[in-house]
Motif scaffolding. Structure first.
Motif, PDB file in Angstrom:
ATOM      1  N   GLY A 199       0.545   9.782  -5.591  1.00 14.87           N
ATOM      2  CA  GLY A 199       0.964  11.129  -5.229  1.00 14.87           C
ATOM      3  C   GLY A 199       0.582  11.568  -3.826  1.00 14.87           C
ATOM      4  N   LYS A 200       0.323  10.622  -2.920  1.00 18.39           N
ATOM      5  CA  LYS A 200      -0.078  10.965  -1.553  1.00 18.39           C
ATOM      6  C   LYS A 200       1.146  11.345  -0.722  1.00 18.39           C
ATOM      7  N   LYS A 201       0.932  12.301   0.188  1.00 14.78           N
ATOM      8  CA  LYS A 201       2.021  12.832   1.008  1.00 14.78           C
ATOM      9  C   LYS A 201       1.892  12.487   2.484  1.00 14.78           C
ATOM     10  N   ARG A 202       0.794  11.833   2.836  1.00 13.33           N
ATOM     11  CA  ARG A 202       0.498  11.616   4.252  1.00 13.33           C
ATOM     12  C   ARG A 202      -0.232  10.286   4.386  1.00 13.33           C
ATOM     13  N   ILE A 203       0.129   9.501   5.409  1.00 16.02           N
ATOM     14  CA  ILE A 203      -0.459   8.182   5.621  1.00 16.02           C
ATOM     15  C   ILE A 203      -1.143   8.144   6.980  1.00 16.02           C
ATOM     16  N   ILE A 204      -2.358   7.585   7.006  1.00 19.19           N
ATOM     17  CA  ILE A 204      -3.030   7.313   8.272  1.00 19.19           C
ATOM     18  C   ILE A 204      -3.338   5.824   8.346  1.00 19.19           C
ATOM     19  N   ALA A 205      -3.493   5.334   9.567  1.00 23.82           N
ATOM     20  CA  ALA A 205      -3.807   3.916   9.768  1.00 23.82           C
ATOM     21  C   ALA A 205      -4.523   3.766  11.111  1.00 23.82           C
ATOM     22  N   GLU A 206      -5.209   2.635  11.251  1.00 22.91           N
ATOM     23  CA  GLU A 206      -5.790   2.234  12.521  1.00 22.91           C
ATOM     24  C   GLU A 206      -5.054   0.991  12.991  1.00 22.91           C
ATOM     25  N   THR A 207      -5.067   0.743  14.279  1.00 17.60           N
ATOM     26  CA  THR A 207      -4.458  -0.500  14.754  1.00 17.60           C
ATOM     27  C   THR A 207      -5.114  -0.931  16.060  1.00 17.60           C
ATOM     28  N   GLY A 208      -5.144  -2.246  16.282  1.00 21.80           N
ATOM     29  CA  GLY A 208      -5.679  -2.800  17.513  1.00 21.80           C
ATOM     30  C   GLY A 208      -4.538  -3.361  18.348  1.00 21.80           C
ATOM     31  N   THR A 211      -4.002  12.519   1.550  1.00 21.85           N
ATOM     32  CA  THR A 211      -3.859  11.419   2.515  1.00 21.85           C
ATOM     33  C   THR A 211      -4.317  10.091   1.932  1.00 21.85           C
ATOM     34  N   HIS A 212      -3.536   9.048   2.201  1.00 23.87           N
ATOM     35  CA  HIS A 212      -3.952   7.674   1.896  1.00 23.87           C
ATOM     36  C   HIS A 212      -4.148   6.928   3.209  1.00 23.87           C
ATOM     37  N   TYR A 213      -5.265   6.234   3.301  1.00 25.35           N
ATOM     38  CA  TYR A 213      -5.589   5.438   4.488  1.00 25.35           C
ATOM     39  C   TYR A 213      -5.164   4.000   4.228  1.00 25.35           C
ATOM     40  N   ILE A 214      -4.155   3.538   4.951  1.00 29.69           N
ATOM     41  CA  ILE A 214      -3.716   2.143   4.834  1.00 29.69           C
ATOM     42  C   ILE A 214      -4.548   1.313   5.806  1.00 29.69           C
ATOM     43  N   ILE A 215      -5.621   0.734   5.302  1.00 27.67           N
ATOM     44  CA  ILE A 215      -6.440  -0.149   6.124  1.00 27.67           C
ATOM     45  C   ILE A 215      -5.687  -1.463   6.323  1.00 27.67           C
ATOM     46  N   GLN A 246       0.800  -1.224   0.000  1.00 30.45           N
ATOM     47  CA  GLN A 246       0.000   0.000   0.000  1.00 30.45           C
ATOM     48  C   GLN A 246       0.832   1.273   0.000  1.00 30.45           C
ATOM     49  N   ILE A 247       2.015   1.265   0.635  1.00 25.81           N
ATOM     50  CA  ILE A 247       2.836   2.476   0.598  1.00 25.81           C
ATOM     51  C   ILE A 247       3.341   2.731  -0.818  1.00 25.81           C
ATOM     52  N   LEU A 248       3.683   1.665  -1.539  1.00 23.36           N
ATOM     53  CA  LEU A 248       4.120   1.832  -2.923  1.00 23.36           C
ATOM     54  C   LEU A 248       2.983   2.355  -3.785  1.00 23.36           C
ATOM     55  N   LEU A 249       1.776   1.877  -3.538  1.00 26.09           N
ATOM     56  CA  LEU A 249       0.612   2.331  -4.277  1.00 26.09           C
ATOM     57  C   LEU A 249       0.312   3.796  -3.949  1.00 26.09           C
ATOM     58  N   ALA A 250       0.382   4.145  -2.666  1.00 27.89           N
ATOM     59  CA  ALA A 250       0.101   5.522  -2.249  1.00 27.89           C
ATOM     60  C   ALA A 250       1.068   6.508  -2.896  1.00 27.89           C
ATOM     61  N   LEU A 251       2.333   6.144  -2.958  1.00 28.68           N
ATOM     62  CA  LEU A 251       3.323   7.019  -3.580  1.00 28.68           C
ATOM     63  C   LEU A 251       3.038   7.211  -5.059  1.00 28.68           C
ATOM     64  N   CYS A 305       6.466   3.766   6.361  1.00 26.58           N
ATOM     65  CA  CYS A 305       6.514   5.218   6.233  1.00 26.58           C
ATOM     66  C   CYS A 305       7.922   5.733   6.531  1.00 26.58           C
ATOM     67  N   ALA A 306       8.577   5.151   7.527  1.00 22.08           N
ATOM     68  CA  ALA A 306       9.966   5.504   7.802  1.00 22.08           C
ATOM     69  C   ALA A 306      10.855   5.121   6.621  1.00 22.08           C
ATOM     70  N   LEU A 307      10.598   3.971   6.058  1.00 25.42           N
ATOM     71  CA  LEU A 307      11.376   3.494   4.914  1.00 25.42           C
ATOM     72  C   LEU A 307      11.292   4.467   3.745  1.00 25.42           C
ATOM     73  N   LYS A 308      10.112   5.036   3.523  1.00 21.36           N
ATOM     74  CA  LYS A 308       9.896   5.904   2.367  1.00 21.36           C
ATOM     75  C   LYS A 308       9.871   7.391   2.719  1.00 21.36           C
ATOM     76  N   GLY A 309      10.063   7.731   4.010  1.00 23.45           N
ATOM     77  CA  GLY A 309      10.144   9.125   4.398  1.00 23.45           C
ATOM     78  C   GLY A 309       8.852   9.890   4.234  1.00 23.45           C
ATOM     79  N   ILE A 310       7.740   9.315   4.695  1.00 21.29           N
ATOM     80  CA  ILE A 310       6.436   9.943   4.545  1.00 21.29           C
ATOM     81  C   ILE A 310       5.755  10.037   5.901  1.00 21.29           C
ATOM     82  N   GLU A 311       4.988  11.107   6.121  1.00 21.84           N
ATOM     83  CA  GLU A 311       4.328  11.348   7.403  1.00 21.84           C
ATOM     84  C   GLU A 311       3.363  10.216   7.738  1.00 21.84           C
ATOM     85  N   CYS A 312       3.330   9.839   9.028  1.00 21.17           N
ATOM     86  CA  CYS A 312       2.510   8.706   9.460  1.00 21.17           C
ATOM     87  C   CYS A 312       1.761   9.041  10.742  1.00 21.17           C
TER      88      CYS A 312
END
Length: 419
Positions: free
Chosen positions: A126-135, A208-212, A118-123, A147-154
């Motif tokens: 053209g997305k600049k920001r990533i959000i996610a949920e987690t349990g 923003t891209h939401y990585i579900i 999904q990070i490769l797809l988001a890039l 996100c750290a690997l690709k240098g994008i806000e998380c």
């Protein structure tokens, strides 16, 4: 206003890689698996979901995408993960048990298979920001990692209750540079974290891209996440062939909350009718105790987080708060693919209580020297509920390692000297 997405999926790519294109277990032109699925979204998200829906297959099939994705799976994630013959566990249950070691993935669980994709797809979108949920925190860690690997806000949303019981993963996310925002409403768990992530996406629809993290949400997320996780069963087929002479096991067992590890473990066996697909949900303190997350036994048709599926709800449609000792299974719904597998009879759905999962976790630790995540422990508990044959081959998806759950395990050991 809601939009019900309608579009015929354009399946591309090789027949070998996407051989399920004419299967009953991929979504139809409306994003439905049987009567479950679709996309029920606020107007503000229509542009985002439309963009994703119209481009995800095209992007996923681009040679440059596949080249980078496969390279990262191999060199960064550590795939292929081993298919390990559990000799002592097999002897205990009188059958042949193989463990698909997703716990050996980088970050400690299967979640990273999806976040890398999904990070490769988001890039590429053209997305600049990533959000996610987690349990349980594993998806949050996997998202923060890429996100750290690709240098994008998380930004990761996590229930306040889960932040307390999954502290090691919270620390990992923060160390990786992610901002962890607590969800303080409702049960303060995964459902509520997902609600907050969706609100964020509505307020930031353009960049923003939401990585579900699971096979839930509006179409195309359930299909997209299943495809990224399908590497699990793809590997199992050739690994099992090498070890036993046959690609097909008798049973594949996986735990199910939303159901991404199960979707990945089942994917390349969906049309193999000789393979029994067994999903294990969290019964919590008992299916009918009022503190459970056994959706297929307690739920009915409803819409949750953008898709129609089975949902635990009251008579007037209010979502029932779920409960599980496992933060990753503490969800009141189930992915639409799994709802269809249950409804059609293709999948067999069991449940395990907190106590049964704990017992299975300690058994695996002592017999095989592997401490499983509490989520995975639910899958192991199925061994006590099934009729097993000596000549049968069983594959269990060991979806994550138990480091994050050590505090829970320690409390149990302090309370019970016999464990």
């Amino acid at each position: 206003m809601s939009y019900h997405i309608t579009r015929k999926l354009e399946e591309q790519g090789s027949a070998a890689e996407y051989k399920l294109s004419r299967s009953n277990f991929v979504p139809d032109e409306n994003g439905y698996y049987g009567r479950f699925g679709g996309a029920y979204i606020p107007e503000m998200l229509h542009r985002n979901v439309e963009e994703l829906r119209t481009r995800y297959l095209e992007i996923m099939h681009e040679p440059s995408f596949q080249g980078e994705y496969q390279q990262l799976l191999h060199d960064y994630v550590g795939r292929p993960t081993p298919l390990y013959f559990a000799e002592r566990l097999s002897r205990q249950y009188g059958t042949q048990i193989f463990l698909k070691r997703e716990d050996l993935c980088h970050t400690g669980a299967h979640k990273v298979n999806n976040t890398v994709g999904q990070i490769l797809l988001a890039l590429r979108l053209g997305k600049k920001r990533i959000i996610a949920e987690t349990g349980a925190g594993q998806h949050g860690v996997a998202t923060a990692t890429v996100c750290a690997l690709k240098g994008i806000e998380c930004i990761v949303y996590m229930g306040e209750k889960d932040i307390e019981r999954q502290a090691p993963n919270v620390a990992r996310m923060k160390m990786l540079g992610a901002k962890v925002i607590p969800a303080t409403s409702g049960s303060k768990t995964l459902k509520d974290a997902t609600n907050e992530a969706i609100r964020d996406w509505i307020n930031n629809p353009h960049d923003t891209h939401y990585i579900i993290g699971s096979v839930v949400g509006p179409h195309p997320y359930p299909d997209m996440v299943a495809r990224f996780q399908s590497v699990i069963s793809k590997e199992v087929r050739w690994q099992l062939k090498e070890k036993t002479g046959s690609e097909l096991p008798g049973k594949v067992i996986a735990c199910v909350g939303g159901g991404s590890n199960a979707a990945g473990a089942f994917y390349h066996f969906l049309d193999e009718k000789s393979v029994e697909l067994i999903a294990v949900e969290a019964a919590g303190e008992g299916v009918h105790s009022g503190k459970s997350a056994a959706t297929t036994q307690l739920g009915r048709d409803g819409v949750l987080h953008g898709s129609r599926s089975l949902v635990m709800q009251t008579e007037d449609g209010q979502v029932v708060e779920p409960h599980s000792i496992s933060a990753g299974l503490d969800y009141p719904g189930i992915g639409p693919l799994h709802a269809h597998l249950f409804d059609s009879g293709r999948g067999r759905f069991l449940s395990a209580t907190d106590e049964e999962a704990l017992k299975a976790a300690f058994e695996v630790a002592k017999l095989e020297g592997i401490i499983p995540a509490l989520e995975s422990a639910h899958a192991f508990s199925a061994l006590n509920q099934l009729e097993l044959k000596k000549e049968e081959t069983i594959v269990i998806c060991l979806s994550g390692r138990g480091d994050k759950d050590l505090a829970t395990y320690m409390r149990v050991m302090e309370q019970n000297d016999e464990i």
